[in-house]
Design an enzyme around this catalytic site. Sequence first.
Site, PDB file in Angstrom:
ATOM      1  N   ARG A 122       0.683  -1.088   0.134  1.00 43.54           N
ATOM      2  CA  ARG A 122      -0.113   0.163  -0.040  1.00 43.54           C
ATOM      3  C   ARG A 122       0.875   1.355   0.161  1.00 43.54           C
ATOM      4  O   ARG A 122       0.499   2.207   0.375  1.00 43.54           O
ATOM      5  CB  ARG A 122      -1.086   0.126   1.261  1.00 43.54           C
ATOM      6  N   LYS A 144       3.466  11.663 -11.428  1.00 41.46           N
ATOM      7  CA  LYS A 144       2.696  10.690 -12.257  1.00 41.46           C
ATOM      8  C   LYS A 144       3.498   9.329 -12.492  1.00 41.46           C
ATOM      9  O   LYS A 144       4.536   9.426 -12.714  1.00 41.46           O
ATOM     10  CB  LYS A 144       2.437  11.350 -13.590  1.00 41.46           C
ATOM     11  N   GLU A 186      10.511  18.382 -24.463  1.00 43.45           N
ATOM     12  CA  GLU A 186       9.928  18.680 -23.297  1.00 43.45           C
ATOM     13  C   GLU A 186      10.290  19.836 -22.529  1.00 43.45           C
ATOM     14  O   GLU A 186       9.772  20.500 -21.952  1.00 43.45           O
ATOM     15  CB  GLU A 186      10.041  17.361 -22.436  1.00 43.45           C
ATOM     16  N   LYS A 228       7.691  23.020 -14.063  1.00 45.03           N
ATOM     17  CA  LYS A 228       6.807  22.155 -13.433  1.00 45.03           C
ATOM     18  C   LYS A 228       6.449  22.079 -12.050  1.00 45.03           C
ATOM     19  O   LYS A 228       5.223  21.722 -11.720  1.00 45.03           O
ATOM     20  CB  LYS A 228       7.526  20.901 -14.040  1.00 45.03           C
ATOM     21  N   GLU A 238      -4.112  17.386 -11.639  1.00 50.64           N
ATOM     22  CA  GLU A 238      -4.634  17.885 -12.980  1.00 50.64           C
ATOM     23  C   GLU A 238      -6.061  18.171 -13.127  1.00 50.64           C
ATOM     24  O   GLU A 238      -6.770  17.825 -14.185  1.00 50.64           O
ATOM     25  CB  GLU A 238      -4.307  16.686 -13.973  1.00 50.64           C
ATOM     26  N   ARG A 242      -2.358  21.959 -14.990  1.00 48.92           N
ATOM     27  CA  ARG A 242      -1.439  20.916 -15.132  1.00 48.92           C
ATOM     28  C   ARG A 242      -1.906  20.366 -16.690  1.00 48.92           C
ATOM     29  O   ARG A 242      -0.597  19.819 -17.091  1.00 48.92           O
ATOM     30  CB  ARG A 242      -1.507  19.692 -13.948  1.00 48.92           C
ATOM     31  N   ASN A 246       0.509  18.892 -21.317  1.00 47.95           N
ATOM     32  CA  ASN A 246       0.146  17.905 -22.354  1.00 47.95           C
ATOM     33  C   ASN A 246       0.217  18.589 -23.518  1.00 47.95           C
ATOM     34  O   ASN A 246      -0.316  17.970 -24.629  1.00 47.95           O
ATOM     35  CB  ASN A 246      -0.751  17.139 -21.903  1.00 47.95           C
ATOM     36  N   HIS A 249       0.599  16.254 -26.430  1.00 48.68           N
ATOM     37  CA  HIS A 249       0.780  15.097 -26.195  1.00 48.68           C
ATOM     38  C   HIS A 249      -0.387  14.227 -26.836  1.00 48.68           C
ATOM     39  O   HIS A 249      -0.136  13.021 -26.994  1.00 48.68           O
ATOM     40  CB  HIS A 249       0.764  14.807 -24.698  1.00 48.68           C
ATOM     41  N   HIS A 253       0.576  10.910 -28.456  1.00 54.62           N
ATOM     42  CA  HIS A 253       0.345   9.545 -28.084  1.00 54.62           C
ATOM     43  C   HIS A 253      -0.368   8.818 -29.253  1.00 54.62           C
ATOM     44  O   HIS A 253      -0.412   7.428 -29.229  1.00 54.62           O
ATOM     45  CB  HIS A 253      -0.873   9.733 -26.858  1.00 54.62           C
ATOM     46  N   HIS A 268       9.188   9.084 -27.348  1.00 56.34           N
ATOM     47  CA  HIS A 268       8.156   9.745 -26.731  1.00 56.34           C
ATOM     48  C   HIS A 268       8.553  11.113 -27.143  1.00 56.34           C
ATOM     49  O   HIS A 268       7.567  11.982 -27.599  1.00 56.34           O
ATOM     50  CB  HIS A 268       8.037   9.497 -25.314  1.00 56.34           C
TER      51      HIS A 268
HETATM   52  P1  NAD Z   1      13.616   5.383 -21.413  1.00 55.99           P
HETATM   53  O1  NAD Z   1      13.381   5.362 -19.940  1.00 55.99           O
HETATM   54  O2  NAD Z   1      13.336   4.433 -22.352  1.00 55.99           O
HETATM   55  O3  NAD Z   1      15.138   5.877 -21.782  1.00 55.99           O
HETATM   56  C1  NAD Z   1      15.599   6.079 -23.259  1.00 55.99           C
HETATM   57  C2  NAD Z   1      16.843   4.898 -23.370  1.00 55.99           C
HETATM   58  O4  NAD Z   1      17.833   5.772 -22.719  1.00 55.99           O
HETATM   59  C3  NAD Z   1      16.712   3.748 -22.606  1.00 55.99           C
HETATM   60  O5  NAD Z   1      17.497   2.796 -23.645  1.00 55.99           O
HETATM   61  C4  NAD Z   1      17.737   3.964 -21.642  1.00 55.99           C
HETATM   62  O6  NAD Z   1      18.384   2.692 -21.237  1.00 55.99           O
HETATM   63  C5  NAD Z   1      18.740   4.956 -21.919  1.00 55.99           C
HETATM   64  N1  NAD Z   1      19.190   5.622 -21.218  1.00 55.99           N
HETATM   65  C6  NAD Z   1      18.747   6.132 -19.874  1.00 55.99           C
HETATM   66  N2  NAD Z   1      19.604   6.959 -19.439  1.00 55.99           N
HETATM   67  C7  NAD Z   1      20.945   6.909 -20.069  1.00 55.99           C
HETATM   68  C8  NAD Z   1      22.248   7.686 -20.073  1.00 55.99           C
HETATM   69  N3  NAD Z   1      22.310   8.327 -18.919  1.00 55.99           N
HETATM   70  N4  NAD Z   1      23.238   7.278 -21.030  1.00 55.99           N
HETATM   71  C9  NAD Z   1      22.884   6.315 -22.014  1.00 55.99           C
HETATM   72  N5  NAD Z   1      21.676   5.692 -21.959  1.00 55.99           N
HETATM   73  C10 NAD Z   1      20.582   5.968 -20.996  1.00 55.99           C
HETATM   74  O7  NAD Z   1      12.901   6.825 -22.200  1.00 55.99           O
HETATM   75  P2  NAD Z   1      12.777   8.378 -21.786  1.00 55.99           P
HETATM   76  O8  NAD Z   1      12.495   9.141 -22.818  1.00 55.99           O
HETATM   77  O9  NAD Z   1      13.485   8.649 -20.610  1.00 55.99           O
HETATM   78  O10 NAD Z   1      11.174   8.203 -20.975  1.00 55.99           O
HETATM   79  C11 NAD Z   1      10.188   7.892 -21.735  1.00 55.99           C
HETATM   80  C12 NAD Z   1       9.010   7.361 -20.860  1.00 55.99           C
HETATM   81  O11 NAD Z   1       8.665   8.425 -19.985  1.00 55.99           O
HETATM   82  C13 NAD Z   1       7.663   7.057 -21.504  1.00 55.99           C
HETATM   83  O12 NAD Z   1       7.147   5.892 -21.149  1.00 55.99           O
HETATM   84  C14 NAD Z   1       6.873   8.249 -21.201  1.00 55.99           C
HETATM   85  O13 NAD Z   1       5.644   7.852 -21.146  1.00 55.99           O
HETATM   86  C15 NAD Z   1       7.382   8.415 -19.891  1.00 55.99           C
HETATM   87  N6  NAD Z   1       6.746   9.837 -19.478  1.00 55.99           N
HETATM   88  C16 NAD Z   1       6.369  10.162 -18.212  1.00 55.99           C
HETATM   89  C17 NAD Z   1       6.177  11.304 -17.681  1.00 55.99           C
HETATM   90  C18 NAD Z   1       5.633  11.549 -16.276  1.00 55.99           C
HETATM   91  O14 NAD Z   1       5.180  12.648 -15.823  1.00 55.99           O
HETATM   92  N7  NAD Z   1       5.353  10.519 -15.331  1.00 55.99           N
HETATM   93  C19 NAD Z   1       6.403  12.521 -18.458  1.00 55.99           C
HETATM   94  C20 NAD Z   1       6.855  12.121 -19.682  1.00 55.99           C
HETATM   95  C21 NAD Z   1       7.380  11.106 -20.089  1.00 55.99           C
HETATM   96  N1  GLY Z   2       4.057  14.825 -18.108  1.00 62.53           N
HETATM   97  C1  GLY Z   2       3.055  15.587 -17.784  1.00 62.53           C
HETATM   98  C2  GLY Z   2       2.645  15.835 -16.319  1.00 62.53           C
HETATM   99  O1  GLY Z   2       3.519  15.401 -15.424  1.00 62.53           O
HETATM  100  O2  GLY Z   2       1.723  16.306 -15.864  1.00 62.53           O
END
Ligand code: NAD
Ligand code: GLY
Length: 370
Positions: A122, A144, A186, A228, A238, A242, A246, A249, A253, A268
Site C-alpha cells: 500500500r 505521475k 519537453e 513544472k 490535473e 497541469r 500535455n 501529447h 500519443h 516519446h
Molecule cells: P527511457 O527510460 O526508455 O530511456 C531511453 C533510453 O535511454 C533507454 O534505452 C535507456 O536505457 C537509455 N538511457 C537512460 N539514461 C541513459 C544515459 N544516461 N546514458 C545512456 N543511455 C541512457 O525513455 P525516456 O525518454 O527517458 O522516458 C520515456 C517514458 O517516460 C515514456 O514511457 C513516457 O510515457 C514517460 N513519461 C512520463 C512522464 C511522467 O510525468 N511520469 C512524463 C513524460 C514521459
Molecule cells: N508530463 C505531464 C505531467 O506530469 O503532468
Amino acid sequence: MTISIPVNLANRTYSVEIGQGLLAQAGSRIKALRPNAKIAIVCDETVAGLHLGVLEASLQLSGLPHATIIIPAGEAQKSFAGLEVLSNALLACELDRGDLVVALGGGVIGDLAGFTAGILKRGLDFVQIPTTLLAQVDSSVGGKTAINAPAGKNLIGLFWQPKLVLADIDVLATLPDRERRAGWAEVVKYGLINDPGFFGWCHLNAAAALGGDVTAMTKAVQISVESKARIVAADEREAGERALLNLGHTFAHAFESCAGWDEGVLLHGEAVGCGMAMAYRFSAHLGLCDPKDANLAAKALAKGGLETDPKKLPGAPWNAEALLQAMAHDKKNEGGKLTLILARGIGKAFVMKDAPTNALLDFLQNEVTV
Ligand code: NAD
Ligand code: GLY
C-alpha cells in the site's frame, strides 16, 4: 553548485536537486533523508552498465544496505508483465515502509518503479535519479507513475510523489544524441506553454545545450523543473492548469499508439516535438493563433533537431482516421468529447474542451497525406 527546487505539496513536499556529480553524492543525500533505510535500486541494463557502479559505491560509502534489480531497457517494461516481474523482485527485497526504492534511469524506469513502489504494501517511498534529459525535466517531477495497457499509454497509474529527485547533469553525457534531442522537446514545451522568454532562450541555446555545454544544459533543466514544480504545486491532480503540460501529447500519443509504442520506432519526445508543432498549426488552422507563431514554434523545435513534419516522423506513413481514433482514447477527454491543448501564441497555451473533430480530421489528412 547544486540547485534545489522544492515541489511544494504540504506534508509531501520534496526537493529536486540539480547539478554535477550528484550520483556520487546520492548515498549521503539519501542517508540525510532516511538514515536507516534499506535501499532497492531499480535500473535497466543500459544504465546499469554506465552509471550503477557510482550509485552503489556511494550507498556503500554511506553505509546504506542495498539490493539492485536490473531489468531490460525499453517501453515494453511498462506493462503488466513488467509490473509482475518488478513487484516480485521488490517483494523479495523485504522492504518495509521506512525503506526506499530508488529509480535510476529514464522515464520508463521512473514510471514503472514509481508505480510499483506506490502499490506494494500500500505504498513504499521512492527516490528518482533521472538519467535522461526527458526524465530530468519532466517525468521524474510531479508524481505521475504508470504502466501502459493494450488500450493505451499510461492508462494504469497513480499519482505517487517521490521523496527526493537527484538530477545529475553529468550522466547526460552518455545519452545518445537522439535521446537528448527527444528530451529537448519537453524543455521547449515549458517556453511554449507560458514562458515566451524561455522559448526565445531555447531557440538561441539549443545547439549549445545539446552539444555538451553544461551551463546551458543546467539552465535548461533548472527552468524546466521550476516551471513544472510551480504547476504541480498549484494543480497536483490535473484538475486544471497541469493539463497544459500535455501540450502536443494528444497528437504524440496517437503517433506512438499507431507506431506501436513498445517497438522503439518512435521516441516519446520525438512524438511530442512533432505533436507540439501540430498543436500550433491546428490552432492557426482554427484561426486561434497567428500562423507566424506556428512557424516560429516549428523553427525552435527544429533547432533542437526535432522533426516537425509528421510525414517525415519515424513511423510514417500515418492514417488520419487511425490517428483520430487513437486521440479519442486520450485521458483528458470528457463525456466522449475531445480535449486538446492549443495555443493563442507563443507562451499562450490553453485547454480546449470539445475540440471540433471534423476540422481536426481535415487537418490531420492535410498533415499526413504525402
Ligand atoms: P527511457 O527510460 O526508455 O530511456 C531511453 C533510453 O535511454 C533507454 O534505452 C535507456 O536505457 C537509455 N538511457 C537512460 N539514461 C541513459 C544515459 N544516461 N546514458 C545512456 N543511455 C541512457 O525513455 P525516456 O525518454 O527517458 O522516458 C520515456 C517514458 O517516460 C515514456 O514511457 C513516457 O510515457 C514517460 N513519461 C512520463 C512522464 C511522467 O510525468 N511520469 C512524463 C513524460 C514521459
Ligand atoms: N508530463 C505531464 C505531467 O506530469 O503532468
